[in-house]
Write a protein that holds these residues in place. Structure first.
Motif, PDB file in Angstrom:
ATOM      1  N   SER A 270      44.913 -41.034  58.285  1.00 53.90           N
ATOM      2  CA  SER A 270      44.795 -41.816  57.199  1.00 53.90           C
ATOM      3  C   SER A 270      46.085 -41.797  56.317  1.00 53.90           C
ATOM      4  CB  SER A 270      43.659 -41.116  56.163  1.00 53.90           C
ATOM      5  OG  SER A 270      44.188 -40.406  55.196  1.00 53.90           O
ATOM      6  N   ILE A 271      46.821 -40.730  56.474  1.00 51.87           N
ATOM      7  CA  ILE A 271      48.129 -40.469  55.577  1.00 51.87           C
ATOM      8  C   ILE A 271      49.043 -41.532  56.298  1.00 51.87           C
ATOM      9  CG2 ILE A 271      50.396 -38.941  55.320  1.00 51.87           C
ATOM     10  CD1 ILE A 271      48.597 -36.755  55.105  1.00 51.87           C
ATOM     11  N   LEU A 272      48.962 -41.772  57.569  1.00 48.80           N
ATOM     12  CA  LEU A 272      49.946 -42.741  58.392  1.00 48.80           C
ATOM     13  C   LEU A 272      49.434 -44.186  58.097  1.00 48.80           C
ATOM     14  CD1 LEU A 272      50.499 -40.699  61.545  1.00 48.80           C
ATOM     15  CD2 LEU A 272      52.405 -41.341  59.829  1.00 48.80           C
ATOM     16  N   LEU A 273      48.311 -44.393  57.379  1.00 48.05           N
ATOM     17  CA  LEU A 273      47.846 -45.972  57.396  1.00 48.05           C
ATOM     18  C   LEU A 273      48.918 -46.752  56.918  1.00 48.05           C
ATOM     19  CD1 LEU A 273      44.055 -45.788  56.030  1.00 48.05           C
ATOM     20  CD2 LEU A 273      44.979 -46.194  58.204  1.00 48.05           C
ATOM     21  N   ASN A 274      49.483 -46.528  55.841  1.00 49.97           N
ATOM     22  CA  ASN A 274      50.553 -47.253  55.305  1.00 49.97           C
ATOM     23  C   ASN A 274      52.099 -46.748  55.630  1.00 49.97           C
ATOM     24  OD1 ASN A 274      49.285 -49.486  54.168  1.00 49.97           O
ATOM     25  ND2 ASN A 274      48.072 -48.192  52.614  1.00 49.97           N
ATOM     26  N   HIS A 275      52.039 -45.754  56.436  1.00 53.70           N
ATOM     27  CA  HIS A 275      53.281 -45.355  56.608  1.00 53.70           C
ATOM     28  C   HIS A 275      54.221 -46.274  57.581  1.00 53.70           C
ATOM     29  CE1 HIS A 275      56.444 -41.884  56.090  1.00 53.70           C
ATOM     30  NE2 HIS A 275      56.718 -42.433  57.363  1.00 53.70           N
ATOM     31  N   PRO A 276      55.381 -46.689  57.453  1.00 55.58           N
ATOM     32  CA  PRO A 276      56.127 -47.486  58.300  1.00 55.58           C
ATOM     33  C   PRO A 276      56.553 -46.743  59.395  1.00 55.58           C
ATOM     34  CG  PRO A 276      57.552 -46.819  56.509  1.00 55.58           C
ATOM     35  CD  PRO A 276      56.193 -46.236  56.168  1.00 55.58           C
ATOM     36  N   LEU A 277      56.564 -47.360  60.686  1.00 59.63           N
ATOM     37  CA  LEU A 277      57.108 -46.519  61.668  1.00 59.63           C
ATOM     38  C   LEU A 277      58.548 -46.889  61.828  1.00 59.63           C
ATOM     39  CD1 LEU A 277      54.209 -46.784  64.391  1.00 59.63           C
ATOM     40  CD2 LEU A 277      54.907 -44.963  63.145  1.00 59.63           C
ATOM     41  N   ASP A 278      59.453 -46.573  61.147  1.00 55.50           N
ATOM     42  CA  ASP A 278      60.752 -46.742  60.844  1.00 55.50           C
ATOM     43  C   ASP A 278      61.647 -45.517  61.120  1.00 55.50           C
ATOM     44  OD1 ASP A 278      60.281 -45.599  58.539  1.00 55.50           O
ATOM     45  OD2 ASP A 278      61.528 -47.128  57.360  1.00 55.50           O
ATOM     46  N   CYS A 279      60.879 -44.604  62.069  1.00 57.48           N
ATOM     47  CA  CYS A 279      61.621 -43.296  62.354  1.00 57.48           C
ATOM     48  C   CYS A 279      63.063 -43.572  62.624  1.00 57.48           C
ATOM     49  CB  CYS A 279      60.940 -42.607  63.335  1.00 57.48           C
ATOM     50  SG  CYS A 279      59.226 -42.042  62.737  1.00 57.48           S
TER      51      CYS A 279
ATOM     52  N   THR B  15      65.409 -61.489  79.551  1.00 55.02           N
ATOM     53  CA  THR B  15      64.974 -62.586  80.424  1.00 55.02           C
ATOM     54  C   THR B  15      63.610 -62.334  80.642  1.00 55.02           C
ATOM     55  OG1 THR B  15      65.645 -61.213  82.442  1.00 55.02           O
ATOM     56  CG2 THR B  15      67.068 -63.121  82.029  1.00 55.02           C
ATOM     57  N   HIS B  16      62.753 -61.050  80.372  1.00 51.52           N
ATOM     58  CA  HIS B  16      61.694 -60.840  80.328  1.00 51.52           C
ATOM     59  C   HIS B  16      61.032 -61.105  79.029  1.00 51.52           C
ATOM     60  CE1 HIS B  16      60.464 -59.180  84.511  1.00 51.52           C
ATOM     61  NE2 HIS B  16      61.682 -59.362  84.683  1.00 51.52           N
ATOM     62  N   GLY B  17      61.672 -61.693  78.349  1.00 52.49           N
ATOM     63  CA  GLY B  17      60.892 -61.950  76.974  1.00 52.49           C
ATOM     64  C   GLY B  17      60.998 -60.885  75.840  1.00 52.49           C
ATOM     65  N   ARG B  18      61.461 -61.315  74.743  1.00 48.77           N
ATOM     66  CA  ARG B  18      61.909 -60.310  73.693  1.00 48.77           C
ATOM     67  C   ARG B  18      60.758 -58.936  73.462  1.00 48.77           C
ATOM     68  NH1 ARG B  18      62.963 -64.057  69.224  1.00 48.77           N
ATOM     69  NH2 ARG B  18      61.816 -61.986  68.054  1.00 48.77           N
ATOM     70  N   LEU B  19      61.229 -57.958  73.026  1.00 50.74           N
ATOM     71  CA  LEU B  19      60.453 -56.852  72.599  1.00 50.74           C
ATOM     72  C   LEU B  19      60.347 -56.797  71.247  1.00 50.74           C
ATOM     73  CD1 LEU B  19      61.651 -54.052  75.469  1.00 50.74           C
ATOM     74  CD2 LEU B  19      59.730 -55.968  75.440  1.00 50.74           C
ATOM     75  N   GLY B  20      59.233 -56.171  70.944  1.00 44.69           N
ATOM     76  CA  GLY B  20      59.313 -56.033  69.158  1.00 44.69           C
ATOM     77  C   GLY B  20      59.887 -54.543  68.734  1.00 44.69           C
ATOM     78  N   VAL B  21      59.723 -54.308  67.643  1.00 45.35           N
ATOM     79  CA  VAL B  21      60.164 -53.047  67.235  1.00 45.35           C
ATOM     80  C   VAL B  21      59.229 -52.136  67.810  1.00 45.35           C
ATOM     81  CG1 VAL B  21      60.140 -51.751  65.243  1.00 45.35           C
ATOM     82  CG2 VAL B  21      60.658 -53.757  65.003  1.00 45.35           C
ATOM     83  N   ALA B  22      59.586 -50.871  68.095  1.00 43.64           N
ATOM     84  CA  ALA B  22      59.133 -49.744  69.069  1.00 43.64           C
ATOM     85  C   ALA B  22      57.710 -49.656  68.489  1.00 43.64           C
ATOM     86  CB  ALA B  22      59.792 -48.732  69.087  1.00 43.64           C
ATOM     87  N   SER B  23      56.840 -49.772  69.388  1.00 44.04           N
ATOM     88  CA  SER B  23      55.304 -49.253  69.247  1.00 44.04           C
ATOM     89  C   SER B  23      54.638 -49.964  68.071  1.00 44.04           C
ATOM     90  CB  SER B  23      55.178 -47.761  69.058  1.00 44.04           C
ATOM     91  OG  SER B  23      55.519 -47.478  67.666  1.00 44.04           O
ATOM     92  N   GLU B  24      55.116 -51.241  67.790  1.00 47.25           N
ATOM     93  CA  GLU B  24      54.372 -51.907  66.652  1.00 47.25           C
ATOM     94  C   GLU B  24      53.898 -53.067  67.201  1.00 47.25           C
ATOM     95  OE1 GLU B  24      54.120 -51.885  63.332  1.00 47.25           O
ATOM     96  OE2 GLU B  24      55.623 -50.859  62.350  1.00 47.25           O
ATOM     97  N   PRO B  25      52.676 -53.139  67.601  1.00 49.91           N
ATOM     98  CA  PRO B  25      52.119 -54.493  68.312  1.00 49.91           C
ATOM     99  C   PRO B  25      52.473 -55.554  67.489  1.00 49.91           C
ATOM    100  CG  PRO B  25      50.558 -52.507  68.340  1.00 49.91           C
ATOM    101  CD  PRO B  25      51.661 -52.209  67.533  1.00 49.91           C
TER     102      PRO B  25
END
Lengths: 198, 527
Positions: free
Chosen positions: B99-108, A175-185
């Motif tokens: 710099s290593i993490l620039l293109n690293h996906p955060l798909d942990c 209800t508060h709006g969908r969240l994205g993938v963790a810590s990806e703005p």
């Protein structure tokens, strides 16, 4: 503690009127009769609800039965990361991961089982989930005829989602709006709002 | 004698030729690194190990170099000063990580490496929590079928080139960017994933136990990763005495039989009256009585086949038991599985043979040497079971097989025919076979992941096995069965038996005390 720090309170002395108790009884009866009158003749200030005919309106952050959320295409949102089962203090979540049949993700839960009897409804799974796939709903009157019936599998958890969506009682995160993938703005290619906005 | 100062702590590194990463390790200081690996050449490409380095002059003053330099590429010499915790070093580490993490996906959450990932660990310890990258991340397509056993998640790769150098320097197969052998362990991030383990479990749920691979007589030191009594993967354990840093795919992927549901799950005795026995309580005394009866009639009528898959302790206990029944009974060695030739690495196309860095032995059993020494001690010389049976037919034959592996039978038809001539067959094995069908007694055996004991590899290196799983409910470990047959009380304590063996057999004298170091002990004097 010093002696002067203590202040002694004396109980009020019983007068004649107190000793016969009748005035106190009458005061009490007035309260009782007022409530009775209100219940019988006016709908104002009634607190009793007629369960199960009447259902309470629970707040969206109530922690009831779990649901597994679906994404826009109706697929299970879960990515089988095991964060919820790792966070679960009651060890009631069992997941078996498998390569996902969809190109946009790598993993999905082949099996997702929650033992609703073992669960302590603490909401840690909800907090641990990086993709907001698991939520606790406002469904609280969970009953069953056997223990096996209370072990919810993926289909059953998804049906709770369908049911709560149909009822219009989405939990607080949705209800508060969908969240994205963790810590990806949101600005980096993720649709919907980001965790920073909630 | 050289002294190196790491974060103001003096460490004497002696005459050893070390780089600064190794020297710091001696001082208990970790210099983070990705591309450096002790078994591979140094390329200093990841820049993670940048630290401040200087020199202590004879007059006591310290002169630091103005810029940070890679520790893996810098040899440690006398009076070198390393500062890993200064602002300059720390900012170098944080910037490298960014710099290593620039293109690293955060798909942990969906990455199998999470929990044992050097990127995670270093980001937590040395990195910034935020990236300043504003552009879209580069997401090259994954290559899920890079090899038969390896899946490549291209977007996770940090280009440390460990895998590439491995295929050039260790396996010698030099697939430039194509890798296929044992490289998954090298990848410090989640780019290379073992297909066998992919998505099966999260690493933090696994319990790790030190063990020894039973695949061949190299006896690679391994980590056994298990959870809830199921073996999920085998990983090489660094051991300079055994194999070094790596292990082969045959060993790594050859453990699945351990979790098989086809394994013999309980003891069984066929009786003529049809009242079969299937509990240890009944079977062990009956077996002992029957062997005693045979020995009374014909003292030389009992033979025992010891397989090269038994531990030294098991071989010793069974030999002791049989000799206590009749000292004229015979111990013979079971078939030793051999496939092809020893497989040496690195491979080369040039005529000059390179220095061997890894060998997969053709002798596909872990403890031939140890069992041979046991038999030698009791019998004087080692006779193979086929040779013995073709000349003699004992009245009773105890076959302590315990051959690991499900698909391949360890005996051929000729040997089976020889076995069938024996009246009383007692077979102890992992899987049902044509042999267990004709045996009067069938005793379940435990897998190498379920027992403790000692394996002696081809070079005489004794290494300790630890149990990581509990066997099925009605399965007793082989050693425990022999202990029970000997009517010795209690559970098998491998260390105690080892001490006993060391006292009675000179070859094993170095095992005295029963304690074995994790890297093992060489039983033979190596020149």
């Amino acid at each position: 503690m010093k002696a002067e720090d203590i202040s002694w309170v004396k109980s009020p002395e019983f007068g004649v009127m107190d000793q016969i108790f009748l005035p106190a009884i009458f005061t009490g009866m007035v309260t009782t009769l007022t409530h009775m009158g209100n219940t019988l003749f006016s709908s104002k200030d009634v607190v009793t609800q007629q369960f199960p005919e009447q259902r309470p309106n629970l707040p969206a952050n109530y922690r009831g039965v779990h649901r597994l959320n679906r994404d826009d295409e109706g697929r299970v949102k879960c990515v089988a990361c095991y964060m919820c089962s790792t966070a679960c203090p009651a060890h009631c979540i069992d997941i078996v991961a498998a390569p996902s049949p969809w190109p946009d993700r790598e993993k999905y839960p082949e099996v997702f089982v929650i033992d609703e009897l073992r669960c302590i409804y603490c909401g840690m799974c909800e907090q641990a989930c990086p993709v907001d796939a698991i939520e606790l709903t406002t469904l609280y009157d969970l009953t069953g005829h056997s223990r096996e019936e209370m072990i919810f599998n993926k289909e059953k958890l998804l049906s709770v989602f369908d049911k709560t969506v149909a009822m219009g009682t989405d939990p607080v995160r949705t209800t508060h709006g969908r969240l994205g993938v963790a810590s990806e703005p949101a600005s980096r290619g993720v649709t919907g709002s980001s965790s920073m906005q909630t | 004698m050289a002294t190196v100062y790491i974060n103001d702590k003096a460490v004497d590194i002696g005459d050893k030729k070390l780089n600064l990463v190794q020297a710091a390790e001696l001082a208990g200081v970790t210099i983070p690194h990705y591309c450096y690996h002790p078994a591979l050449s140094v390329v200093a490409s990841c820049r993670m190990c940048l630290v401040e380095v200087g020199e202590k002059k004879p007059d006591g003053t310290v002169v630091m170099q103005p810029r940070v330099i890679p520790a893996c590429q810098t040899p440690a010499k006398d009076n070198t000063v390393i500062q890993t915790a200064t602002a300059k070093s720390k900012s170098a580490q944080a910037q490298t990580l960014e710099s290593i993490l620039l293109n690293h996906p955060l798909d942990c959450p969906v990455c199998d490496k999470a929990g044992e990932c050097k990127l995670q660990d270093y980001s937590y310890n040395y990195g910034n929590s935020e990236s300043r990258m504003v552009d879209e991340k580069n997401t090259p397509p994954n290559k899920p079928d890079l090899g038969n056993n390896i899946s490549l998640f291209t977007d996770r790769c940090i280009m440390c080139s460990r895998c590439v150098r491995f295929t050039r320097e260790i396996s010698g197969t030099a697939e430039l960017h194509v890798v296929n052998r044992g490289v998954v362990d090298l990848c410090p991030v989640g780019a290379l994933a073992s297909k066998d383990f992919l998505y099966t479990h999260r690493v933090w749920n696994l319990k790790t136990q030190d063990s020894v691979c039973a695949g061949c007589s190299t006896g690679c030191s391994i980590h056994l990763d298990t959870n809830k009594n199921v073996v999920y993967r085998l990983r090489p354990r660094e051991n300079p005495n055994a194999q070094g840093y790596f292990m082969c795919d045959d060993g790594r992927l050859g453990y699945h039989y351990v979790n098989s549901s086809n394994r013999i799950s309980k003891p069984h005795m066929k009786s003529e009256s049809g009242a079969d026995l299937s509990s240890w309580k009944d079977i062990l005394p009956t077996l002992r009585a029957e062997l005693n009866a045979v020995a009374l009639k014909n003292p030389a009528g009992i033979a025992v086949m010891l397989s090269p898959f038994l531990t030294v302790e098991e071989g010793f206990l069974l030999a002791t038991f049989i000799k206590s029944i009749s000292h004229k009974s015979k111990l013979v060695l079971g078939p030793v599985p051999v496939i092809g030739e020893d497989d040496h690495y690195p491979k080369t196309r040039s005529s000059v043979a390179p220095q061997v860095k890894f060998t997969i032995r053709n002798e596909k059993c872990p403890n031939k040497k140890g069992i041979e020494q046991i038999i030698k001690h009791f019998e004087g010389d080692v006779i193979h079971v086929a040779d013995y049976l073709s000349k003699n037919t004992p009245e009773a034959l105890f076959i302590a097989a315990g051959y690991q592996g499900e698909e391949v039978s360890w005996f051929d038809n000729n040997l089976l025919e020889l076995f069938k001539k024996v009246k009383l067959l007692i077979t102890q094995d992992l899987f049902p076979s044509a042999l267990t069908d004709v045996s009067k007694y069938v005793i379940p055996s435990a897998a190498f992941s379920e027992k403790e004991g000692t394996f002696v590899n081809f070079a005489g290196l004794a290494q300790e096995l630890h149990w990581a799983c509990v066997p099925l409910k009605q399965v007793r470990t082989d050693g425990q069965v022999y202990l029970d047959l000997l009517e010795r009380k209690g559970l098998l304590q491998a260390a105690n038996i080892r001490d006993e063996i060391a006292k009675s057999i000179p070859y094993f004298s170095k095992l005295a005390g029963g304690k074995l170091e994790s890297n093992g002990v060489h039983l033979e004097n190596i020149s």
